[in-house]
Design an enzyme around this catalytic site. Structure first.
Site, mmCIF file in Angstrom:
data_model
loop_
_atom_site.group_PDB
_atom_site.id
_atom_site.type_symbol
_atom_site.label_atom_id
_atom_site.label_comp_id
_atom_site.label_asym_id
_atom_site.label_seq_id
_atom_site.Cartn_x
_atom_site.Cartn_y
_atom_site.Cartn_z
ATOM 1 N N SER A 111 0.810 -1.207 0.000
ATOM 2 C CA SER A 111 0.000 0.000 0.000
ATOM 3 C C SER A 111 0.850 1.268 0.000
ATOM 4 C CB SER A 111 -0.954 -0.043 1.201
ATOM 5 O OG SER A 111 -1.876 1.010 1.168
ATOM 6 N N ASP A 159 -2.476 6.162 -3.514
ATOM 7 C CA ASP A 159 -1.344 5.527 -2.836
ATOM 8 C C ASP A 159 -0.804 4.420 -3.727
ATOM 9 O OD1 ASP A 159 -3.545 3.858 -2.535
ATOM 10 O OD2 ASP A 159 -2.930 3.126 -0.572
ATOM 11 N N ASP A 177 -1.051 1.189 -4.060
ATOM 12 C CA ASP A 177 -1.910 0.179 -4.690
ATOM 13 C C ASP A 177 -3.258 0.753 -5.108
ATOM 14 O OD1 ASP A 177 -2.875 0.458 -2.091
ATOM 15 O OD2 ASP A 177 -3.458 -1.651 -1.929
ATOM 16 N N ASP A 204 -5.862 2.035 -3.635
ATOM 17 C CA ASP A 204 -7.149 1.864 -2.966
ATOM 18 C C ASP A 204 -7.512 3.093 -2.122
ATOM 19 O OD1 ASP A 204 -5.357 1.481 -0.882
ATOM 20 O OD2 ASP A 204 -6.203 -0.439 -0.222
#
Length: 450
Positions: free
Chosen positions: A102, A242, A244, A246
């Site tokens: 993340s 960010d 990834d 999400d």
């Protein structure tokens, strides 16, 4: 919190805490828990990854582990986390893995697992996987011959995901000029295509990943460059994801930060006006700004505070039938469209509202006032993290701060679910006061368990 899995998957420094051997065994154990080993068929498992250097290594390890117990693997390549959550349902897969840490620095990595329904695993299933990996509670199957799994690559994953996001957007973005900070992460492969097809004129930042520059002074955790770029180029706004993708944060035309609480407030009021906010309720967390809860009260909206972590927001939404929730950090869940937080879905919904209303983001965001908030992260030892809840001096300090703040503020001290940190958060009307109290509390924690 489990022994392997925190609030958002298994995480650690790649090839150290999160080793190849551990990744192999997580793959094996997850396949055993999530699929019917007696069905006589090969279970189908998706694997996506972000752009950090170690993702290729862990992809190979997970793939080997899954194939070794008879699972067929479909490699999605570098994609956002919500792509895996969506495609596991679209492709009728038995499970999906996302390799990502993340917003963490590139040397970290992680493994998130989605069930066949597209939801992150509940605690009970994670604990069963942990038991197999750590306690050898069940032996790993060792098929041979044609019972081994195979590996294929999806050539349509990115296009399928982009098309799905576009279908959720009620108003196109024609005429909008936007900056997009991809954090040199997963959205680097999707964001420009997505928002260009929606009609926006896109200016890209941090969209050239090299394996080690993910989240490096960019993205939703470092928005300074985006804020400056939007103002200097006189754009309508900017969005930041960010690693990834999400999470999503926004920047208005004046360079002011618009966090997840503001985004949820804007989207909630819009949904409510169209009778599309389930039970007239928004799900936030105990970390949601006091200004957000006041916004809800002033607009006759119900507010439900879940524990920190998008998985706990989602659990509350599913339990009570709510369709909008999220976190100040930019994890926003539109349950009518997705089973997990999706930064690009969030950005598309927000931008659609702005374009439909032909308004500036700065004017729309005045619907909520942010209370001054201070967050201090205290790095602690692994042993200290275990002792945190039992330390009497820390408890006394927190009580003293609560007494001093009274009804004009609050303190929230909690353990991070993903890092060796204790997070000290204070809100109140007096910014100097909450800064002082936050640092005093952090000093006590650092002295006791740091």
């Amino acid at each position: 919190m489990g022994r392997l899995f925190g609030t958002d998957g298994a995480r650690g420094v790649a090839n150290s805490e999160l080793s190849v051997e551990l990744a192999v065994n997580i793959g094996r154990a997850a396949a055993m828990v999530l699929t019917d080993q007696n069905s006589g068929r090969h279970p189908k498992i998706l694997i996506g990854k972000d752009t950090r250097l170690s993702s290729d290594m862990l992809e190979g390890a997970l793939t080997a582990g899954l194939c070794s117990v008879g699972a067929d693997v479909i490699l999605l390549g570098a994609v956002p986390t919500p792509t895996v959550a969506y495609l596991v349902r679209k492709y009728n897969a038995d499970a999906g893995f996302m390799i990502s840490a993340s917003h963490n620095p590139f040397e970290f990595n992680g493994i998130k697992i989605f069930s066949s329904t597209g939801y992150k695993l509940p605690d009970a299933l994670e604990e069963e996987i942990e038991s197999i990996v750590l306690d050898n509670s069940k032996p790993y199957p060792q098929p041979t011959g044609s019972d081994l799994g195979s590996v294929t690559r999806s050539e349509t994953a990115v296009e399928d995901y982009i098309s799905y996001i576009i279908e959720t957007v009620p108003t196109r973005l024609d005429g909008m000029k936007i900056a997009i900070d991809c954090s040199n992460g997963s959205s680097s492969v999707t964001a420009e295509k997505l928002f260009t097809r929606l009609g926006a004129e896109c200016y890209m930042l941090s969209d050239k990943p090299d394996g080690i520059n993910i989240n490096d002074n960019c993205g939703s955790t470092h928005t300074e460059n985006l804020q400056k770029f939007v103002v200097e180029n006189k754009l309508d706004l900017g969005v930041a994801f960010d690693g990834d993708a999400d999470r999503c944060l926004a920047v208005d035309e004046n360079g002011e930060m618009i966090d997840g609480d503001f985004i949820m407030a804007i989207c909630a009021l819009d949904c409510a006006s169209r009778n599309k906010l389930s039970k007239n309720t928004i799900v936030g967390t105990v970390m949601s700004n006091m200004g957000f809860t006041k916004f809800c009260k002033d607009n006759n909206l119900n507010f439900y505070a879940a524990n920190v972590g998008d998985r706990y927001v989602l659990e509350a939404m599913l339990k009570d039938g709510y369709n909008l929730g999220g976190e100040q950090s930019g994890h926003v869940i539109f349950l009518d469209y997705a089973t997990t937080g999706d930064g690009q879905l969030t950005a598309a919904q927000l931008l659609s509202i702005i374009n439909r209303r032909q308004a500036k983001l700065s004017s729309i965001s005045t619907l909520m006032i942010r209370y001054p908030q201070v967050l201090v992260n205290v790095r602690v030892t692994a042993e200290g993290k275990k002792k945190y809840s039992e330390d009497e001096e820390i408890r006394k300090k927190i009580e003293a701060v609560e007494q001093e703040l009274g009804e004009d503020g609050r303190i929230l001290v909690r353990l991070s679910g993903t890092e060796p940190l204790v997070r000290v958060m204070l809100e109140g009307l007096d910014e100097a006061q909450i800064n002082r109290l936050a640092n005093e509390t952090a000093d006590v924690i650092r002295d006791r368990i740091g």
